[in-house]
Design an enzyme around this catalytic site. Structure first.
Site, PDB file in Angstrom:
ATOM      1  N   LEU A 119       0.862  -1.169   0.000  1.00  0.00           N
ATOM      2  CA  LEU A 119       0.000   0.000   0.000  1.00  0.00           C
ATOM      3  C   LEU A 119       0.903   1.225   0.000  1.00  0.00           C
ATOM      4  O   LEU A 119       1.965   1.220   0.626  1.00  0.00           O
ATOM      5  CB  LEU A 119      -0.904   0.026   1.242  1.00  0.00           C
ATOM      6  CG  LEU A 119      -1.949  -1.076   1.388  1.00  0.00           C
ATOM      7  CD1 LEU A 119      -2.675  -0.930   2.720  1.00  0.00           C
ATOM      8  CD2 LEU A 119      -2.949  -1.053   0.228  1.00  0.00           C
ATOM      9  N   ASP A 120       0.475   2.277  -0.678  1.00  0.00           N
ATOM     10  CA  ASP A 120       1.239   3.516  -0.665  1.00  0.00           C
ATOM     11  C   ASP A 120       1.367   4.037   0.761  1.00  0.00           C
ATOM     12  O   ASP A 120       0.526   3.754   1.627  1.00  0.00           O
ATOM     13  CB  ASP A 120       0.545   4.580  -1.511  1.00  0.00           C
ATOM     14  CG  ASP A 120       0.548   4.243  -2.993  1.00  0.00           C
ATOM     15  OD1 ASP A 120       1.424   3.469  -3.415  1.00  0.00           O
ATOM     16  OD2 ASP A 120      -0.324   4.760  -3.716  1.00  0.00           O
ATOM     17  N   LYS A 121       2.400   4.833   0.991  1.00  0.00           N
ATOM     18  CA  LYS A 121       2.637   5.406   2.317  1.00  0.00           C
ATOM     19  C   LYS A 121       1.395   6.123   2.851  1.00  0.00           C
ATOM     20  O   LYS A 121       1.029   5.979   4.021  1.00  0.00           O
ATOM     21  CB  LYS A 121       3.823   6.371   2.252  1.00  0.00           C
ATOM     22  CG  LYS A 121       4.139   7.055   3.577  1.00  0.00           C
ATOM     23  CD  LYS A 121       5.323   7.998   3.437  1.00  0.00           C
ATOM     24  CE  LYS A 121       5.600   8.722   4.758  1.00  0.00           C
ATOM     25  NZ  LYS A 121       6.755   9.649   4.657  1.00  0.00           N
ATOM     26  N   ARG A 151      -5.417   6.093  -7.909  1.00  0.00           N
ATOM     27  CA  ARG A 151      -5.124   7.521  -7.904  1.00  0.00           C
ATOM     28  C   ARG A 151      -5.049   8.069  -9.325  1.00  0.00           C
ATOM     29  O   ARG A 151      -5.585   9.143  -9.628  1.00  0.00           O
ATOM     30  CB  ARG A 151      -3.815   7.770  -7.149  1.00  0.00           C
ATOM     31  CG  ARG A 151      -3.892   7.392  -5.678  1.00  0.00           C
ATOM     32  CD  ARG A 151      -2.533   7.255  -5.026  1.00  0.00           C
ATOM     33  NE  ARG A 151      -1.798   8.522  -5.024  1.00  0.00           N
ATOM     34  CZ  ARG A 151      -0.604   8.671  -4.447  1.00  0.00           C
ATOM     35  NH1 ARG A 151      -0.022   7.635  -3.840  1.00  0.00           N
ATOM     36  NH2 ARG A 151       0.008   9.825  -4.472  1.00  0.00           N
TER      37      ARG A 151
END
Length: 263
Positions: free
Chosen positions: A56-58, A162
């Protein structure tokens, strides 16, 4: 020392945790100043090695699964690579998103050279709720609109949700890379926090040993009447503090639920 991570599920083969926003999954030289890493914290918390099988992205919070031995890691990694998993996300986006739309828009990796081949990328979106605030975040408009959107990616490209929402002109609030800086700052001031409003709500994976489909739910509670389903929930309320910013978002803003679409 970072706080313990909320455990959503654990057996001898895998563990599902709630990843807070702002945490990296593992150490990287690209973010040398960060001190919070899921892998290291979970290793110390469980007293054993853990194996990453997806990321998962930060800035993204929610469900993250890790393997507890190499055979499980191999099986789970193959499940993600072969599309044998099912993911559901929640995003807060600019404007009133379409009630339902599928985006089939190929993507290149963010850091790929200009002549790199594009990769197939497909996401299904559904608007759950929308709002209009009588305040201007942009001088061109007298009001500010936003939506809560369910996102179901059927491929696994980096930053896919995104980038697909940017493609629809409904970028995620707080997305510094693909969103709008002035709008992000306006919302950060209004909400009292700067963050990416993207949540990994639910993840279904085949168990690495039995093959049985396991559905892990983040614990975030949708306040409206829509039946969004749930999977293996934590036995206690350990995820409630982690989900608190999203729960405040639900309660403090005047959301109007989008009527359910006819089957």
């Amino acid at each position: 020392m970072p706080p313990p991570l909320p455990i959503l599920w654990r057996d001898e083969h895998l563990v599902a945790v709630y990843k807070p926003a702002g945490w990296l999954v593992h150490r990287t030289g690209l973010d040398a100043g960060e001190t919070r890493f899921v892998m290291q914290t979970l290793r110390d918390q469980l007293g054993q090695h853990v194996y990453p099988v997806h990321r998962l992205d930060k800035g993204t919070c929610g469900v993250l699964v890790m393997a507890l031995h190499s055979d499980a890691a191999r099986a789970l990694s193959q499940a993600f690579e072969q599309g044998a998993t099912h993911k559901r996300y929640l995003a807060m986006v600019r404007g009133w998103a379409p009630e339902a739309i599928e985006v089939d828009h190929a993507l290149k990796p963010d850091d790929a050279p200009a002549d790199a081949a594009v990769q197939e990328a497909h996401t299904r979106f559904r608007r759950l709720a929308q709002l209009t605030l009588p305040e201007a975040s942009d001088a061109r408009f007298s009001t500010t609109r936003a939506s809560l959107v369910e996102a179901i990616p059927t491929t696994g490209r980096r930053h896919q949700i995104r980038r697909h929402l940017k493609h629809l002109a409904h970028p995620i609030i707080g997305d510094a890379t693909h969103g709008k800086g002035p709008l992000n700052r306006w919302w950060a001031e209004r909400l009292g926090q700067q963050r990416l409003w993207l949540h990994a709500w639910q993840l279904t994976v085949p168990h690495p040993v039995t093959g049985v489909a396991m559905t892990f739910d983040s614990g975030l509670r949708w306040p409206g009447p829509a039946d969004l389903g749930c999977g293996h929930l934590p036995a206690d309320d350990s995820t409630e503090p982690a989900c608190a910013d999203w729960q405040r978002l639900f309660v403090q803003l005047p959301w109007q639920e989008t009527p359910a679409l006819a089957p």
